[in-house]
Design an enzyme around this catalytic site. Structure first.
Site, PDB file in Angstrom:
ATOM      1  N   LYS A  82      48.124 109.218  83.837  1.00 53.45           N
ATOM      2  CA  LYS A  82      47.232 108.929  84.969  1.00 53.45           C
ATOM      3  C   LYS A  82      46.185 107.889  84.563  1.00 53.45           C
ATOM      4  CE  LYS A  82      48.196 113.305  87.177  1.00 53.45           C
ATOM      5  NZ  LYS A  82      47.989 114.745  87.239  1.00 53.45           N
ATOM      6  N   GLN A 116      43.398 118.849  86.266  1.00 51.66           N
ATOM      7  CA  GLN A 116      44.813 119.074  85.948  1.00 51.66           C
ATOM      8  C   GLN A 116      45.121 120.575  85.916  1.00 51.66           C
ATOM      9  OE1 GLN A 116      47.041 116.570  85.665  1.00 51.66           O
ATOM     10  NE2 GLN A 116      48.722 117.997  85.320  1.00 51.66           N
ATOM     11  N   ASP A 176      43.800 115.131  95.078  1.00 50.64           N
ATOM     12  CA  ASP A 176      45.021 115.937  95.039  1.00 50.64           C
ATOM     13  C   ASP A 176      45.345 116.495  96.429  1.00 50.64           C
ATOM     14  OD1 ASP A 176      46.446 116.283  92.591  1.00 50.64           O
ATOM     15  OD2 ASP A 176      44.791 117.454  91.756  1.00 50.64           O
TER      16      ASP A 176
HETATM   17  N1  GUN Z   1      49.897 119.957  87.661  1.00 51.29           N
HETATM   18  C1  GUN Z   1      51.173 119.685  88.057  1.00 51.29           C
HETATM   19  N2  GUN Z   1      51.165 118.878  89.131  1.00 51.29           N
HETATM   20  C2  GUN Z   1      49.872 118.635  89.429  1.00 51.29           C
HETATM   21  C3  GUN Z   1      49.227 117.856  90.436  1.00 51.29           C
HETATM   22  O1  GUN Z   1      49.846 117.219  91.294  1.00 51.29           O
HETATM   23  N3  GUN Z   1      47.876 117.846  90.398  1.00 51.29           N
HETATM   24  C4  GUN Z   1      47.165 118.552  89.481  1.00 51.29           C
HETATM   25  N4  GUN Z   1      45.827 118.487  89.531  1.00 51.29           N
HETATM   26  N5  GUN Z   1      47.731 119.277  88.531  1.00 51.29           N
HETATM   27  C5  GUN Z   1      49.084 119.313  88.510  1.00 51.29           C
END
Ligand code: GUN
Length: 282
Positions: free
Chosen positions: A52, A96, A119
């Site tokens: 990211k 995350q 998100d």
């Molecule tokens: N863990 C797995 N997929 C995601 C996601 O799309 N966003 C976040 N914040 N954590 C994740």
């Protein structure tokens, strides 16, 4: 033999568009920024978070990765989110998941300002998606929609089956397909006659988290098969939820793992970060 939907290629095309958009925004004095919080040392999460950060850098988005130790208290994490909610140079905040067990995930999601919830996990943003008036699109489901539409596949009137009912993928995926005028069925671990229902799908989106779960007998010839799964096999290899070798013989289109849905999730996150920055500067 199915046509392969190349997520890397489609993702690169969208990221190039995003990079241009970032340039235009900066020319107007708008500087998008993303904060990513990771708590603990889950190796898969560490890879996702690093990717990211790299993706932000490539398109010119400012980013901060905040790594907090496994033993971080919920109170400390909430205080950090509060600080990021107030900082002007941070347009988007992502925590995350999964979080360590002693931290309440719902409380953490609720602490993120809905204006910075890139998100789209907060109650407000989920509600907006439900009524078809989204601010941020849910990243993985939105990535799936882009893969389908950018491959020239029409969704309207098609039978879409989603396997999986998580808040992150299954449920929002069903909503986006519904808004695109598909007839949508959601299947899950307790569904009876799963194979039979799957065989009705013109578009089959699989997000159940079980390696090679969808086999060739569950797929209608010519169907579009989108594999959201990311499973690590005993030999260390990454594999999806679809038995790719056999299903690709009958499907019309198929996404590989890796190189299908995966790269799209981050791309949609970048898009949401621009949306947040624009709104905060409106
Ligand atoms: N863990 C797995 N997929 C995601 C996601 O799309 N966003 C976040 N914040 N954590 C994740």
């Amino acid at each position: 033999m199915a046509q392969i939907i190349d997520g890397k290629k489609i993702s690169a095309a969208i990221r190039a568009e995003i990079a241009e958009e970032v340039k235009a925004m900066k020319a107007q004095g708008i500087y998008p920024g993303l904060a990513v919080i990771i708590v603990g040392e889950n190796p898969a999460s560490q890879v996702y978070v690093r990717n990211k950060g790299k993706a932000c850098e490539e398109v010119g988005i400012y980013s901060e990765i905040i790594a907090m130790p496994e033993e971080t208290t919920e109170e400390t994490l909430l205080a950090k989110i509060d600080e990021l909610n107030r900082r002007k140079e941070i347009s988007g905040i992502l925590v995350q998941l999964p979080l360590p067990k002693h931290i309440n995930e719902a409380s953490v999601i609720a602490a993120i300002s809905p204006d910075k919830d890139v998100d789209a996990f907060s109650e407000v943003n989920v509600g907006k998606i439900m009524i078809g008036n989204h601010r941020f699109l849910p990243c993985t489901p939105a990535g799936v929609m882009e893969l389908i539409t950018r491959s020239g596949i029409e969704i309207q009137g098609k039978n879409a089956v989603v396997i999986g009912r998580s808040n992150i993928v299954g449920k929002p995926q069903a909503m986006l397909l519904l808004h695109a005028n598909a007839t949508v069925t959601i299947c899950h671990s307790r569904t009876k006659n799963l194979a039979e229902i799957c065989r009705t799908a013109d578009i089959l989106v699989v997000a159940i988290g079980k390696a090679d779960f969808v086999t060739v007998d569950m797929v209608k010839p010519g169907a579009v098969v989108i594999d959201v799964g990311m499973n690590r096999k005993a030999n260390g290899k990454l594999t999806g939820d679809v038995d790719y070798a056999s299903v690709s013989e009958v499907a019309g289109y198929i996404t590989p793992v890796p190189g299908g849905v995966g790269p799209m999730t981050i791309t949609m996150l970048l898009k949401n970060t621009l949306t947040a920055a624009r709104e905060q500067n409106a």
